[in-house]
Design an enzyme around this catalytic site. Sequence first.
Site, mmCIF file in Angstrom:
data_model
loop_
_atom_site.group_PDB
_atom_site.id
_atom_site.type_symbol
_atom_site.label_atom_id
_atom_site.label_comp_id
_atom_site.label_asym_id
_atom_site.label_seq_id
_atom_site.Cartn_x
_atom_site.Cartn_y
_atom_site.Cartn_z
ATOM 1 N N ARG A 190 57.011 -14.665 -65.899
ATOM 2 C CA ARG A 190 56.054 -15.468 -65.123
ATOM 3 C C ARG A 190 55.533 -16.571 -66.020
ATOM 4 O O ARG A 190 54.989 -16.306 -67.089
ATOM 5 C CB ARG A 190 54.892 -14.619 -64.612
ATOM 6 C CG ARG A 190 54.081 -15.309 -63.498
ATOM 7 C CD ARG A 190 52.833 -14.543 -63.120
ATOM 8 N NE ARG A 190 51.823 -14.650 -64.159
ATOM 9 C CZ ARG A 190 51.140 -13.617 -64.658
ATOM 10 N NH1 ARG A 190 51.360 -12.395 -64.236
ATOM 11 N NH2 ARG A 190 50.233 -13.814 -65.598
ATOM 12 N N GLU A 223 50.829 -20.273 -70.487
ATOM 13 C CA GLU A 223 51.601 -19.334 -71.287
ATOM 14 C C GLU A 223 52.844 -18.922 -70.516
ATOM 15 O O GLU A 223 52.973 -19.180 -69.310
ATOM 16 C CB GLU A 223 50.782 -18.096 -71.654
ATOM 17 C CG GLU A 223 50.317 -17.271 -70.456
ATOM 18 C CD GLU A 223 49.505 -16.060 -70.876
ATOM 19 O OE1 GLU A 223 49.396 -15.809 -72.093
ATOM 20 O OE2 GLU A 223 48.990 -15.360 -69.988
ATOM 21 N N ASN A 256 54.954 -15.480 -69.786
ATOM 22 C CA ASN A 256 54.858 -14.025 -69.875
ATOM 23 C C ASN A 256 56.239 -13.401 -69.747
ATOM 24 O O ASN A 256 56.936 -13.610 -68.742
ATOM 25 C CB ASN A 256 53.964 -13.487 -68.756
ATOM 26 C CG ASN A 256 52.577 -14.098 -68.784
ATOM 27 O OD1 ASN A 256 51.711 -13.661 -69.542
ATOM 28 N ND2 ASN A 256 52.354 -15.129 -67.982
ATOM 29 N N SER A 312 52.567 -9.214 -64.132
ATOM 30 C CA SER A 312 52.006 -8.438 -63.022
ATOM 31 C C SER A 312 51.686 -9.276 -61.794
ATOM 32 O O SER A 312 51.756 -10.499 -61.802
ATOM 33 C CB SER A 312 50.735 -7.716 -63.490
ATOM 34 O OG SER A 312 49.777 -8.650 -63.928
ATOM 35 N N LYS A 368 52.829 -16.071 -78.399
ATOM 36 C CA LYS A 368 52.143 -17.357 -78.512
ATOM 37 C C LYS A 368 52.711 -18.181 -79.660
ATOM 38 O O LYS A 368 52.786 -19.414 -79.580
ATOM 39 C CB LYS A 368 50.643 -17.135 -78.725
ATOM 40 C CG LYS A 368 49.966 -16.218 -77.710
ATOM 41 C CD LYS A 368 50.052 -16.758 -76.301
ATOM 42 C CE LYS A 368 49.225 -15.921 -75.332
ATOM 43 N NZ LYS A 368 49.727 -14.542 -75.167
ATOM 44 N N LYS A 419 44.198 -18.534 -79.863
ATOM 45 C CA LYS A 419 44.976 -17.455 -79.253
ATOM 46 C C LYS A 419 45.656 -16.585 -80.318
ATOM 47 O O LYS A 419 46.398 -17.091 -81.154
ATOM 48 C CB LYS A 419 46.061 -18.038 -78.332
ATOM 49 C CG LYS A 419 45.526 -18.737 -77.094
ATOM 50 C CD LYS A 419 46.671 -19.120 -76.163
ATOM 51 C CE LYS A 419 46.166 -19.610 -74.826
ATOM 52 N NZ LYS A 419 47.271 -19.857 -73.876
ATOM 53 N N GLU A 430 48.876 -9.699 -75.705
ATOM 54 C CA GLU A 430 49.054 -9.818 -74.269
ATOM 55 C C GLU A 430 48.019 -8.937 -73.582
ATOM 56 O O GLU A 430 47.384 -8.082 -74.202
ATOM 57 C CB GLU A 430 50.469 -9.376 -73.859
ATOM 58 C CG GLU A 430 51.591 -10.193 -74.483
ATOM 59 C CD GLU A 430 51.602 -11.627 -74.006
ATOM 60 O OE1 GLU A 430 51.107 -11.899 -72.891
ATOM 61 O OE2 GLU A 430 52.108 -12.487 -74.746
ATOM 62 N N GLY A 431 47.849 -9.147 -72.281
ATOM 63 C CA GLY A 431 46.970 -8.281 -71.510
ATOM 64 C C GLY A 431 45.630 -8.886 -71.171
ATOM 65 O O GLY A 431 44.854 -8.298 -70.426
ATOM 66 N N ARG A 489 46.027 -17.420 -59.133
ATOM 67 C CA ARG A 489 44.858 -16.680 -59.609
ATOM 68 C C ARG A 489 43.695 -17.653 -59.674
ATOM 69 O O ARG A 489 43.776 -18.696 -60.331
ATOM 70 C CB ARG A 489 45.164 -16.088 -60.987
ATOM 71 C CG ARG A 489 44.054 -15.271 -61.586
ATOM 72 C CD ARG A 489 44.559 -14.488 -62.782
ATOM 73 N NE ARG A 489 45.305 -15.331 -63.721
ATOM 74 C CZ ARG A 489 46.133 -14.852 -64.636
ATOM 75 N NH1 ARG A 489 46.348 -13.565 -64.730
ATOM 76 N NH2 ARG A 489 46.737 -15.688 -65.474
#
Length: 429
Positions: A76, A93, A95, A100, A257, A315, A319-320, A403
Amino acid sequence: MGQGAEGGHRTAGIARHAALRHHAGIALPAHGEPVRKTHALLLMEAGRDQQHRVRVRPSWARVQGDSETLSLGLFRSDYLMQQPDDNKIKQVEFNTIASSFGAISSNLPAMNRYILRQLGCGHLIKNMPENKALSGLCSGIIEAYDLFGVPGSVALFVVEEVSYNICDQRFHEFEISERRPDIIIYRKTLNEIFEETALNDKKQLMLDDKVVAVVYYRSGYEPAQYPSQKEWDARLRVERSTAIKCPSIHYQLAGTKKVQQALAAPGALEQFLGAGAISGRVRDIFTGLYSLDFDDSGERAVEMALADAERFVLKPQREGGGNNLYGADIREALLKMRHSRERAAYILMERISPPLVPGYVVRPGGAVPPPVTDLVSELGIFGVIIGSKDKIYSNRQVGHMLRTKLADANEGGVAAGLGALDSPYLLDL
């Protein structure tokens, strides 16, 4: 929108029915600003190919004894519009592991169509695109399973001890089961994989006397998910097996990153995509990305951040969500680790300034009707790629995620309650 008497009454009615425990929702698709799609889908295709080529570069990652197999990527790529730059898209970013909300986002258009009809705005539905992310992502897993080509093999989902995002995960299982009842899916933690799996003499990963064809990680992306040596050994066992990993360790590292920052360096992207129109268009979505290594460029980046911390995001290689630093926290962190090797584990990214759009955020237990507030939206494009060292078998975009979060919130994590899943509203420009 919806601020008149009737609109406010209907919104209040919808809000009263939001008392169930669920992610916060956006009551109306925000469409006060034109949404500039530009070339996000094309760049998703190019971006996945770029990450695949990074994956096969031997200098990036090698696993001792790993098997030359196909790799599956369910990626993603996330974008924000840069308002000072004519609302052009900029990449937040990329992913490459446990990307998700493909499942939940696929169900949002139906909910938003219902809400629009309830608000008397059914004529707006034509501008809301369908979202087939769940179907497309599951097609990738099925295609990888078929390419593996061992009858009676199984798929393995790697999950956390406690999965707070279990609904999004289980919809993948249900979709695959409906379309391919012959594919049996196991859900196992890394600890259970250590205890219950083994490699046979063909390097096949065996679980309950069955060969594992595809391993799909919905865990394993942060240090806390490896609390002991058992989890690390389980991951290494999977990597050494013939199973198709989603992602392989190569793909996972290609999404860090630091790699994102390295690809933005002059000439780096062209090593993978060549010098031409495609690499130019991909480079155009990069915002300023700076290394914090102990060299002249790293020192200049530190000085820039200390002089004007509000312009940047700091950064780490995590992740998360919830790991980035902003504003005064950047100054404090850099002053603390300026002469420490820890500094090089971070990158500095210029902050993107997206347009603000007024809308409602509906939360369980929140005000009824909810207040109108300024929001910003981040667009994620899902993609599937399947490839080996020598060949790409599939490379396609399969859906999207929008989002939306409060404009004054730094992070936009949905599971953390900082953002909400939304649906895009498209306008012709």
